[in-house]
Every structure is written in structure tokens, then in C-alpha cells.
Design a protein around this motif. Sequence first.
Motif, PDB file in Angstrom:
ATOM      1  N   HIS A  28      -4.122  -6.970  -2.513  1.00 40.96           N
ATOM      2  CA  HIS A  28      -3.722  -5.666  -1.984  1.00 40.96           C
ATOM      3  C   HIS A  28      -3.214  -4.749  -3.092  1.00 40.96           C
ATOM      4  O   HIS A  28      -3.490  -3.543  -3.085  1.00 40.96           O
ATOM      5  N   ALA A  71      -6.208  -3.504  -5.044  1.00 46.78           N
ATOM      6  CA  ALA A  71      -6.978  -2.543  -4.243  1.00 46.78           C
ATOM      7  C   ALA A  71      -6.242  -1.209  -4.143  1.00 46.78           C
ATOM      8  O   ALA A  71      -6.865  -0.141  -4.245  1.00 46.78           O
ATOM      9  N   ALA A  72      -4.916  -1.264  -3.946  1.00 42.31           N
ATOM     10  CA  ALA A  72      -4.144  -0.017  -3.840  1.00 42.31           C
ATOM     11  C   ALA A  72      -4.179   0.763  -5.146  1.00 42.31           C
ATOM     12  O   ALA A  72      -4.316   1.991  -5.148  1.00 42.31           O
ATOM     13  N   TRP A  95       0.825  -1.213   0.000  1.00 45.25           N
ATOM     14  CA  TRP A  95       0.000   0.000   0.000  1.00 45.25           C
ATOM     15  C   TRP A  95       0.856   1.259   0.000  1.00 45.25           C
ATOM     16  O   TRP A  95       0.583   2.204  -0.744  1.00 45.25           O
ATOM     17  N   ALA A 120      -6.573   0.673  -7.329  1.00 43.67           N
ATOM     18  CA  ALA A 120      -7.926   1.228  -7.451  1.00 43.67           C
ATOM     19  C   ALA A 120      -8.064   2.496  -6.614  1.00 43.67           C
ATOM     20  O   ALA A 120      -8.684   3.480  -7.046  1.00 43.67           O
ATOM     21  N   VAL A 121      -7.484   2.494  -5.417  1.00 43.31           N
ATOM     22  CA  VAL A 121      -7.539   3.685  -4.566  1.00 43.31           C
ATOM     23  C   VAL A 121      -6.784   4.840  -5.220  1.00 43.31           C
ATOM     24  O   VAL A 121      -7.240   5.989  -5.214  1.00 43.31           O
ATOM     25  N   VAL A 122      -5.605   4.534  -5.802  1.00 40.74           N
ATOM     26  CA  VAL A 122      -4.827   5.579  -6.479  1.00 40.74           C
ATOM     27  C   VAL A 122      -5.627   6.183  -7.627  1.00 40.74           C
ATOM     28  O   VAL A 122      -5.701   7.410  -7.790  1.00 40.74           O
ATOM     29  N   ALA A 180      -8.921   6.183  -8.078  1.00 38.43           N
ATOM     30  CA  ALA A 180     -10.081   6.926  -7.585  1.00 38.43           C
ATOM     31  C   ALA A 180      -9.668   8.279  -7.008  1.00 38.43           C
ATOM     32  O   ALA A 180     -10.271   9.314  -7.311  1.00 38.43           O
ATOM     33  N   ALA A 181      -8.613   8.281  -6.186  1.00 39.02           N
ATOM     34  CA  ALA A 181      -8.155   9.543  -5.583  1.00 39.02           C
ATOM     35  C   ALA A 181      -7.618  10.501  -6.646  1.00 39.02           C
ATOM     36  O   ALA A 181      -7.855  11.709  -6.577  1.00 39.02           O
ATOM     37  N   SER A 182      -6.906   9.956  -7.646  1.00 37.00           N
ATOM     38  CA  SER A 182      -6.355  10.811  -8.701  1.00 37.00           C
ATOM     39  C   SER A 182      -7.469  11.413  -9.546  1.00 37.00           C
ATOM     40  O   SER A 182      -7.419  12.593  -9.905  1.00 37.00           O
ATOM     41  N   LEU A 238       0.660   3.770  -3.168  1.00 31.85           N
ATOM     42  CA  LEU A 238       0.070   5.073  -2.860  1.00 31.85           C
ATOM     43  C   LEU A 238       1.094   6.190  -3.002  1.00 31.85           C
ATOM     44  O   LEU A 238       0.775   7.283  -3.491  1.00 31.85           O
TER      45      LEU A 238
END
Length: 547
Positions: free
Chosen positions: A332, A335-336, A13, A338-340, A342-344, A17
Amino acid sequence: MNIPNHLRAPLIWITILAAGLIWLFLPLAMQPYWILVFGAVLAIGLGIIGLSVHRQRRLRRLSTDVQLSAMRELPVVLIVGPYAAAAFPRSAQDGVLRREGHAVWLLVKTPEELAATMSMVKESHGRFPDAALMPVLAEGNPDDAVMRREFTQWRRALEETSRNRACVLPCYPAIYACLGARDSGSDKSSWFGDVIDMSIVTPSMDNARQRLQMIRRQLDQSSLTSSQPGRLTRDALGQSVLDWLEDTALLSSIAPLANTAPFALHGLLLADIGYTPTRAGSWTRWLVRKTGLQPPATSIVSEPLPLPEVIPMRVAQTKEYRRIASRHATQHAVAAMAVVLAASFFASGWKNSQMVERIASDLKTYWDTPDEQFNAKRELLGVLRGEYAEVQQYAKGGVPVGLGWGLYKGGELQSALERAIAAYRPPPVVLTLDSLSLFDSGKTSLKAGASQKLQDALKLILSNPDKRILIAGHTDNIGSSDANLKLSEARAKAIRDWFVAESSLPVTLFAIQGYGDTRPLASNRDAAGRARNRRVEITLVPDVKSH
């Protein structure tokens, strides 16, 4: 490099990230091209997934027999806790030791015996015991309060001792229950949860409740992959045993004991032993009270509790455990990423909307500002030019990560900025001269001394070669309007001719205009007003062709 399992997920993560989101905290001018960041995040994520897949394939080729051959002696596992004796036969001769599977199992009946048993193993094997198994019988006592008190007394007794505190003994609580009748022709128990692996020297970061959730997931997976009614019943009863542990707060008594020195919680197990070792106890009573259901009826079997498999490896973990770890690494990583993403996307959309709002507001203010407000118009033009340079830089050098990800709106703004900047016309420069300082009253010829006053105007004209010159004559209202109109135009022509003669400037650069008394600056009722109205205005106008 062998990274401990409990550190892999945080490292995955942090790495992904950091690669994808740290740039968002930098100024836009310092941010890299968003495609490069996307490529880096994708490469890191795919690299982690690729390594996990490669590891799983390699583990499939490994032989458990080869791994076991790396061991020179069997591990020693202590069986501890208030129900430890249930794992041994009642015969006095064999009541304290069992050799089963790939381990030697020693009974520790009381907390006071623990130190002596560990010292004995140290003397005979040259090392302390390798692990401890703590049996928990679901039917161990009809009263769960009594069971909680038994585990608490064990913990308090351990806390009062100070021997062997430097030795860390991996501890594995094992819950034993009858979840279904034993299959015909089979005497094997079904195990869920962790594997007692001698190669894991670092305790898991997960607590007992998290290990319990892992067993729940295994039971759920077993239910999904099997359509046999017996298996489904077993998995449902297994979930109820875990519910019983939490509902009666037994887990809150077991976990502290498993983490009291010299113990350190390394895992949690659930065993379906297929028979009832004792009469109905706490779990059955809880199940009947909660659901009205009875566990499957089986005969009481008086035999030692089955023991879990021990993997005596010091160089590698079990294949299945490592496959699970590899799958978790892949999950993981995905998922990480996907988070990057979404946040970007969120950050890019927000910053793009801010940029569009800012530039659109500046453009509206610019267009709404009258040309007569020279200073305000010029300041706004400087703002628009700065914004145009900004979007032009992005168009040439690439969109930064904070504005990218396909959401950049600078292209549309660039054309709007170009139109606004191209439409700007610098304000004209106006120089006003008193007619009586240049001409005698009613005359059109320059009088003596007029040249000195016109020299300053000529210097201004020569210093602005990109401007055209408009010379306009004005009079007061003394005399007829026609005469005043002709007089003002003749005076404008006389001044133009003087400029041309003195500077060799082309006559086409000049325009003359006589307004007579049609554009007064003040009232003609008094001498002061008439004096202001008798004037010549020399205006420097931007040349449209040169702009």
C-alpha cells in the motif's frame, strides 16, 4: 500503538496522499518547495516500509509456543449451521463435544439451541463462546436450491430470536471439499483462507466476496510455487469450488447467516479434506455440467470433518497473518507513493503548460503592440514585470510543488521577459507652442511676453532630468522653402539659448532642428491651417545612456 488491520491501508493512503497532494490545492505562492514535499513523501513511505520489514523480522524470532503459553484456558468454538453435525462422530456419547488442537468444539444442531448453548458456556467459563465455525459441504445435497433454503431457514430462525443479541460471536464459514486424494501416509487436510484467531476482536471490513478473492489469490500463489501435478489439480478444483459458490448464489445465502446476530463474519476458509464425506452432490453435478470433468474418485469415509487450527492468543496475532499484514502495508505504501508521483507529475505538467502559454501569449501581445499605442504598451509592460518578478522569485526561493518535479520551464521564460522589459522605451513628451506667441512675423528674436509662455516648458524640462530635449521649428508655406527652413531653425536656436540662460542647463542636453514647411499639421490653404503649422515643438526624449 496497535492499529486494527482494516484501518491500516486507509491510514497509509490518507497519510501519503495528504503529504504529497494537499499542497496542490493551495495557491502557488503558499506551496512549499517541491523537493521538500518529495522528501516528505519518500520519508513517510520508506518509514512505513521499514517498520513493516522490522515487524516481519521480529515476528520470525517469536515462538508460537511462547504465544500459546499466554493462554490460561482453551477457547470455545461453536459449530453451527445446517451441516454442523458432520463435524462430530455419530456416537451419542461424544456427539456434541470435541476437544481438538487448541480449542473445545461444541455442536449446535438448531438455531433454537444456540441461546441455551451460549448461556451454558457463559456459566461454565465465565464468558461467552469465542467463535463459531459454519461448515459448508460441497457435496452436502445434490440440489443447490435445497442448500440455499437450509441456510436461509437458519438465518430466519435466528432473526426471530432476541436473546444474546448483545454478544458478538465471530463467525467463520468453512467450505469442505475433496480436491484430491489424500497423500500417502498423511491424514492432514489442506486449509486456505483466514485463520481463526482469538485475538482479532474487530471484524474485517472485507465482505464474504472479498474474502473469497483472498482464497483465490492463495490458490494462485500455491500453483505458482509448486510444480507437482497433484497440487496443480487441487488448486484448480479449489477455484472451481469458489466458482460454484458464486454461480449457484450459495455465497449469497451463507454470508447473510454469518452476519446475523449474534454472528459477525470474521473470515472464510476452504478445506481440502482428501476424501469424500458423502456421495456426489451439488458441486460435482455443477462441475460436470459446466466443464464435463469429474472430481477425483475417492472412497466415502464416514468420519467427522477435520477442524481448522485455532490460535488462542489474546496478545498477538499469528506470525503468518501478521507477516501478510506487513507485506500489505508495504504494498500500500509503494502504491500510494506511485499515485502521488503520477498525480504530481500530471498537475505539474498541466500548470507549467498553463504558465508557458500565459506568458508566451503576453509576450506576443506586447511585441505586436505598436509603440505609438502608449497606454496599451505601458499596461502590457506592467504585466510582464509582474510575471518576471514571479519567475525570479521561483529562481531564488525554489520552485513550488505545483510547478516542480523536474518540469519547471520558468528559466527559459525569464530570459525572454528580461529582453522584452529591456527593450521598452517610454514615449516622448511633446509640448507644442504657437510661433506667433513667441516671435513676430518673420523674426527670430523672442518678443516681449514670450518668457512667460516658455516658463511652463522649462518647468517640465527641469522635472525630467533623465530626458534630452529636442526643439523643432515649423512654419507655414508663405515665402520660399529655404527661407522658411532657416527661419524655423533660428527660432529653435533662440528658444534653446533662452533655456540655457535661464536654467544653466548644459547646451549639450538640447538638440535643435528646423523643418520649415515640410511637416505641416494642416492645410496651408486657409488661415486656420497656416496658424496650426506655425509652431515650435519641444520634445522630451529618454536619454539612452540613463535607461
